[in-house]
Structures are given as C-alpha cells and as structure tokens.
Write a protein that holds these residues in place. Structure first.
Motif, mmCIF file in Angstrom:
data_model
loop_
_atom_site.group_PDB
_atom_site.id
_atom_site.type_symbol
_atom_site.label_atom_id
_atom_site.label_comp_id
_atom_site.label_asym_id
_atom_site.label_seq_id
_atom_site.Cartn_x
_atom_site.Cartn_y
_atom_site.Cartn_z
ATOM 1 N N VAL A 60 6.964 1.789 -3.748
ATOM 2 C CA VAL A 60 5.730 2.132 -4.464
ATOM 3 C C VAL A 60 4.684 2.525 -3.425
ATOM 4 O O VAL A 60 4.452 1.788 -2.474
ATOM 5 C CB VAL A 60 5.207 0.949 -5.300
ATOM 6 C CG1 VAL A 60 3.984 1.365 -6.113
ATOM 7 C CG2 VAL A 60 6.300 0.423 -6.222
ATOM 8 N N TYR A 61 4.085 3.689 -3.584
ATOM 9 C CA TYR A 61 3.060 4.120 -2.623
ATOM 10 C C TYR A 61 1.887 4.729 -3.368
ATOM 11 O O TYR A 61 1.992 5.082 -4.546
ATOM 12 C CB TYR A 61 3.659 5.139 -1.638
ATOM 13 C CG TYR A 61 3.858 6.508 -2.223
ATOM 14 C CD1 TYR A 61 4.975 6.793 -2.980
ATOM 15 C CD2 TYR A 61 2.897 7.507 -2.039
ATOM 16 C CE1 TYR A 61 5.150 8.043 -3.536
ATOM 17 C CE2 TYR A 61 3.070 8.760 -2.585
ATOM 18 C CZ TYR A 61 4.197 9.024 -3.328
ATOM 19 O OH TYR A 61 4.357 10.268 -3.881
ATOM 20 N N ARG A 62 0.747 4.824 -2.681
ATOM 21 C CA ARG A 62 -0.440 5.372 -3.314
ATOM 22 C C ARG A 62 -0.515 6.871 -3.075
ATOM 23 O O ARG A 62 -0.372 7.347 -1.961
ATOM 24 C CB ARG A 62 -1.711 4.694 -2.821
ATOM 25 C CG ARG A 62 -2.901 5.160 -3.626
ATOM 26 C CD ARG A 62 -4.130 4.253 -3.581
ATOM 27 N NE ARG A 62 -3.913 2.850 -3.861
ATOM 28 C CZ ARG A 62 -3.622 2.342 -5.053
ATOM 29 N NH1 ARG A 62 -3.480 3.133 -6.098
ATOM 30 N NH2 ARG A 62 -3.460 1.061 -5.205
ATOM 31 N N SER A 63 -0.754 7.594 -4.164
ATOM 32 C CA SER A 63 -0.814 9.046 -4.105
ATOM 33 C C SER A 63 -2.236 9.516 -4.371
ATOM 34 O O SER A 63 -2.881 9.051 -5.300
ATOM 35 C CB SER A 63 0.133 9.634 -5.162
ATOM 36 O OG SER A 63 -0.026 11.025 -5.230
ATOM 37 N N TYR A 64 -2.729 10.415 -3.558
ATOM 38 C CA TYR A 64 -4.070 10.976 -3.703
ATOM 39 C C TYR A 64 -5.143 9.894 -3.795
ATOM 40 O O TYR A 64 -6.176 10.089 -4.444
ATOM 41 C CB TYR A 64 -4.142 11.896 -4.927
ATOM 42 C CG TYR A 64 -3.329 13.153 -4.762
ATOM 43 C CD1 TYR A 64 -3.870 14.260 -4.115
ATOM 44 C CD2 TYR A 64 -2.034 13.221 -5.209
ATOM 45 C CE1 TYR A 64 -3.131 15.416 -3.935
ATOM 46 C CE2 TYR A 64 -1.280 14.382 -5.036
ATOM 47 C CZ TYR A 64 -1.833 15.464 -4.411
ATOM 48 O OH TYR A 64 -1.100 16.604 -4.233
ATOM 49 N N GLY A 65 -4.870 8.755 -3.172
ATOM 50 C CA GLY A 65 -5.861 7.690 -3.149
ATOM 51 C C GLY A 65 -6.090 6.995 -4.463
ATOM 52 O O GLY A 65 -6.938 6.103 -4.549
ATOM 53 N N ILE A 66 -5.364 7.362 -5.497
ATOM 54 C CA ILE A 66 -5.668 6.876 -6.834
ATOM 55 C C ILE A 66 -4.461 6.245 -7.528
ATOM 56 O O ILE A 66 -4.566 5.170 -8.091
ATOM 57 C CB ILE A 66 -6.188 8.036 -7.724
ATOM 58 C CG1 ILE A 66 -7.397 8.692 -7.073
ATOM 59 C CG2 ILE A 66 -6.525 7.529 -9.116
ATOM 60 C CD1 ILE A 66 -7.837 9.949 -7.775
ATOM 61 N N HIS A 67 -3.331 6.940 -7.478
ATOM 62 C CA HIS A 67 -2.200 6.556 -8.312
ATOM 63 C C HIS A 67 -1.105 5.858 -7.524
ATOM 64 O O HIS A 67 -0.872 6.181 -6.364
ATOM 65 C CB HIS A 67 -1.599 7.793 -8.980
ATOM 66 C CG HIS A 67 -2.612 8.615 -9.701
ATOM 67 N ND1 HIS A 67 -3.184 8.214 -10.890
ATOM 68 C CD2 HIS A 67 -3.201 9.780 -9.393
ATOM 69 C CE1 HIS A 67 -4.059 9.115 -11.287
ATOM 70 N NE2 HIS A 67 -4.101 10.084 -10.395
ATOM 71 N N ALA A 68 -0.434 4.911 -8.171
ATOM 72 C CA ALA A 68 0.752 4.288 -7.591
ATOM 73 C C ALA A 68 1.974 4.985 -8.170
ATOM 74 O O ALA A 68 2.076 5.164 -9.382
ATOM 75 C CB ALA A 68 0.779 2.797 -7.918
ATOM 76 N N LEU A 69 2.897 5.415 -7.314
ATOM 77 C CA LEU A 69 4.097 6.107 -7.769
ATOM 78 C C LEU A 69 5.323 5.253 -7.484
ATOM 79 O O LEU A 69 5.468 4.703 -6.383
ATOM 80 C CB LEU A 69 4.232 7.470 -7.078
ATOM 81 C CG LEU A 69 3.580 8.657 -7.813
ATOM 82 C CD1 LEU A 69 2.118 8.414 -8.108
ATOM 83 C CD2 LEU A 69 3.739 9.927 -7.020
ATOM 84 N N LEU A 70 6.223 5.160 -8.475
ATOM 85 C CA LEU A 70 7.387 4.269 -8.411
ATOM 86 C C LEU A 70 8.667 5.041 -8.092
ATOM 87 O O LEU A 70 8.981 6.029 -8.757
ATOM 88 C CB LEU A 70 7.563 3.546 -9.747
ATOM 89 C CG LEU A 70 8.835 2.713 -9.911
ATOM 90 C CD1 LEU A 70 8.835 1.522 -8.961
ATOM 91 C CD2 LEU A 70 8.993 2.256 -11.355
#
Length: 204
Positions: free
Chosen positions: A74-84
DNA sequence: CATGGGATTGACT
DNA sequence: GTCAATCCCATGC
C-alpha cells in the motif's frame, strides 16, 4: 456477515507469474473490517518494466515488492490516495497486482459513509476510491493478504470473462496490455471505448 | 538537505 | 476538456 469468512487463498496463488495472478484475481473478494467487494479490475506490474516501482531495484520503498508473495503493498499516490497491491512471484522478483476497482459486496452503508456518496458504482470504481471505501491506509502496507487485516478470498463460481487493455494513468511502458477487467462490469474505473464493447459483444 | 514526480480524484470552465 | 490538492520517497547536490 460474509459467508466467506473462513476461507482463504494460499500463498502459492500469488507465487506465480504476475500476469496470471492479475487475471485470476478478477472475481475474487477483498475484505477489510466488515467491508468487502468483488474485484472487477486489476493491473500487473513487474520490475523489468519502468512503470513498476520495483524497477529501481531494492530500496526502502520497494522492499515490500521484493518480499513474500501474498503481502499487501500500500503506498500513497499524489499525496492523497492509498493504493492497494498484492505482491506476487518469488522474493527475488519485484512484482505486484494493483487492485483498481471492486463491486461493493458487504458493508455498503459504511462505504457510503466513508465516501460521502450514495451511488453503488461510485463507491469503489477506482484504486483510490476502493481503499477509502474499505478503510485501507498506509498502516496496512506489508501486512499479509492471507491472514492479515486485509484479506483476499477466493471466488465462488466460474471465472468471469475478461477484457484486456493498456494500463491507466502511467507514462512509461504505457503500451503493455496489462489491465484486466470483468467484461461488462459497470464498476470499473474507466469504461471501454464503444468500439471495444461492440467487438466483444458486451451488452450495455 | 532540497527538489521533483507521480499506478488519482473531484471540482470547475 | 483543464487543473490543483498534498505526501512519500528516490535522486542529486
């Protein structure tokens, strides 16, 4: 709530070529704390191509991708979203499947509350949306998808018919057809061009 | 230590 | 169709 609570996928499922896992995950279920959805869209990433985070080799960030198959990345994308993502292949191969969209199954009221939206097709139709709906955050990074807080459960019934195409939202290796969707699903992140739908005989 | 680029989304013209 | 929000981390000085 879900009748699948006791079942599980084993580690060998993820310890395979990432394209095979990406295809086979469509129709499986992702569950987290009372919410769950059926996977309708995935993308494959492999350390040999530049769109994959593991392309840069082993770093603090990519160590999870080079870890055990069946682990959540899980990482943060565009400073906003968590992607699984689901880590795949043996430890020496950095590869993962991005879970891009779900069809809501359990805990739909909670999903609506977290998303601030009512329409079923708006709850989990995107990689950042589904983590918000299921309450998945960076704290779940590096946890097991087999027996951790976020679970991937086997599909019941026959494999869904798939549509393959180029991955979404990337600039590097954008030509690879490594995106897989359940044919005809209204819960995917981006609909297919009508020419595609027609040629594939989907109803709409 | 400073910088730049995202595997996105939602609001707005 | 355009565009900003906002944070992690790889890279380079």
């Amino acid at each position: 709530m879900t009748a699948r609570a006791g079942t599980a996928i084993d580690r060998a499922f993820f310890d395979r070529p990432v394209l095979d896992v990406a295809r086979d995950l469509v129709g499986c279920v992702v569950a987290h704390e009372g919410t769950a959805g059926v996977i309708v869209e995935t993308e494959a990433y492999h350390h040999t191509e530049p769109a994959c985070h593991a392309y840069v080799g082993l770093t603090a960030r990519t160590s999870v991708l080079y870890g055990d198959p069946g682990t959540a990345y899980v990482y943060r994308s565009y400073g906003i979203h968590a992607l699984l993502n689901a880590v795949c292949e043996p430890r020496e191969v950095g590869a993962a499947v991005l879970i891009r969209a779900l069809e809501p199954l359990d805990g739909i009221d909670l999903m609506r509350e977290r998303r601030g939206l009512d329409r079923l097709t708006d709850l989990c139709s995107g990689p950042g949306k589904l983590t918000q709906a299921l309450g998945i955050e960076l704290a779940e990074n590096a946890t097991s998808l087999l027996d951790g807080p976020v679970r991937v459960l086997p599909r019941e019934g026959p494999p869904p018919r798939l549509v393959a195409g180029p991955r979404i939202g990337i600039t590097k290796a954008a030509e690879l057809p490594w995106r897989f969707c359940a044919a005809g699903s209204r819960h995917v992140s981006k609909p297919w061009p009508s020419a595609f739908r027609d040629s594939l005989g989907q109803e709409s």
